[in-house]
Write an enzyme that holds these catalytic residues in place. Sequence first.
Site, mmCIF file in Angstrom:
data_model
loop_
_atom_site.group_PDB
_atom_site.id
_atom_site.type_symbol
_atom_site.label_atom_id
_atom_site.label_comp_id
_atom_site.label_asym_id
_atom_site.label_seq_id
_atom_site.Cartn_x
_atom_site.Cartn_y
_atom_site.Cartn_z
ATOM 1 N N GLY A 70 0.835 -1.197 0.000
ATOM 2 C CA GLY A 70 0.000 0.000 0.000
ATOM 3 C C GLY A 70 0.863 1.238 0.000
ATOM 4 O O GLY A 70 2.066 1.175 0.218
ATOM 5 N N ASP A 187 -9.489 8.355 15.483
ATOM 6 C CA ASP A 187 -9.787 8.118 14.059
ATOM 7 C C ASP A 187 -10.375 6.726 13.851
ATOM 8 O O ASP A 187 -10.008 6.024 12.913
ATOM 9 C CB ASP A 187 -8.526 8.302 13.219
ATOM 10 C CG ASP A 187 -8.837 8.454 11.727
ATOM 11 O OD1 ASP A 187 -9.961 8.891 11.401
ATOM 12 O OD2 ASP A 187 -7.967 8.140 10.901
ATOM 13 N N ARG A 491 -24.027 8.525 -16.664
ATOM 14 C CA ARG A 491 -22.599 8.817 -16.585
ATOM 15 C C ARG A 491 -22.384 9.922 -15.558
ATOM 16 O O ARG A 491 -23.334 10.598 -15.149
ATOM 17 C CB ARG A 491 -22.069 9.218 -17.959
ATOM 18 C CG ARG A 491 -22.856 10.333 -18.599
ATOM 19 C CD ARG A 491 -22.601 10.452 -20.081
ATOM 20 N NE ARG A 491 -23.420 11.526 -20.633
ATOM 21 C CZ ARG A 491 -23.372 11.927 -21.886
ATOM 22 N NH1 ARG A 491 -22.544 11.333 -22.729
ATOM 23 N NH2 ARG A 491 -24.140 12.909 -22.314
#
Length: 545
Positions: A70, A187, A491
């Site tokens: 990552g 968090d 879209r």
Amino acid sequence: MGNCNACVRPDSKESKPSSKPKKPNRDRKLNPFAGDFTRSPAPIRVLKDVIPMSNQTQISDKYILGRELGRGEFGITYLCTDRETHEALACKSISKRKLRTAVDIEDVRREVAIMSTLPEHPNVVKLKASYEDNENVHLVMELCEGGELFDRIVARGHYTERAAAAVARTIAEVVMMCHSNGVMHRDLKPENFLFANKKENSPLKAIDFGLSVFFKPGDKFTEIVGSPYYMAPEVLKRDYGPGVDVWSAGVIIYILLCGVPPFWAETEQGVALAILRGVLDFKRDPWPQISESAKSLVKQMLDPDPTKRLTAQQVLAHPWIQNAKKAPNVPLGDIVRSRLKQFSMMNRFKKKVLRVIAEHLSIQEVEVIKNMFSLMDDDKDGKITYPELKAGLQKVGSQLGEPEIKMLMEVADVDGNGFLDYGEFVAVIIHLQKIENDELFKLAFMFFDKDGSTYIELDELREALADELGEPDASVLSDIMREVDTDKDGRINYDEFVTMMKAGTDWRKASRQYSRERFKSLSINLMKDGSLHLHDALTGQTVPV
């Protein structure tokens, strides 16, 4: 993620004037959110002793770094193998060149200190060792390769209230362990809970202590941090303690039970207002089928008054948690799994957008704001007083009156010392210029609009969401398209794309500094329009200034 390899081309037949992003001009546009706000980007000096207690040997003496797992704002996470035991681990290598401010360095030091201090726990990722060389700080920790919490739930064919209660218990135990050791996570969100491995009985692990802080009973904090959907009202008011973790855990449990966040809106400020109002919806499916005990716990964890909110210990003592194995084993229905899948996939799309944005944050663009700070700082002492701010705003043509300037000064002066340092000054500029970083949105939009049609179409969305987990299924793609495509033409145009990104996005994924300054600006807006005072009237609390 690579560089943008497609340009937006005008399409007179299809595109709408309001939806077509103009090609950005990198030389003129102001972007105060990148990198180093306090010193010039070159030359870059080598930082020494970011982690004073790190191992003095080279990481390569003990570990072999393998493939990339990552990538974040400050570095890269690699697969890491112990040379002696062959144990598979993860190594987060933080680039010292990217630690451009004292706050960045302190964040890393605190993260290491907290992970080193916390006792070993089956549901918290363990820091094995830390190393430092001239280029990087290396944090070697347990490898979590079982995927994110919501992805695992979605992959299972059978999801019940009992399963949600088991996860809720684990999350509450993590919060309890942190608080009993004087640590506030700040968090907590589903993405920060990973499974250790792919086995059915794999333990769930809390990760990412990058925003965590040590606290003592009675301590109050003022910095607005976290992720929008999971932020407690007292964080927005800049006066909070460990109860914010209980709130965030309550939001996660709410989502686990019904598949959507309790507080949602189309803009960051809208999300904040929903949080401050604190109205919970227990009427739509599947809430009528969920036990009263579960609803009782969620209500008490999401009490807007932190003095009335349950503590982590009280959460663990709640009957729904105590009797988790006896919670109803009736499936919550496909609607919850479908919502969780869409929520998880939407977050993944936003993360990819943020990665593109992060790659375009330019240090050079900060020079304009540095020059403005220098212009206003008459005595060149590195801080701006109220008279300097007032005179300086007049110099640059601001039409603000004295009451508004005073309010800006009060709210932006986070530490209350009577003047603005550089970081606090940046928040004022963001607010005054209403910079929503449209330039970076345009760059990101162009990256995903591969054919330059000025739209992100279904195939382009599919390509954006394809990753190591394989192709996203058609139903999830349709759900995301349906949610984002508000004019229903099949879209995503530029305006719809920007609206999506302004709803509950975790900007820390692009830049911690940008995230911090956006939240300061949000606080200014809430103070200015009276929203925080409305919340005070409802809860009987006051906002510190």
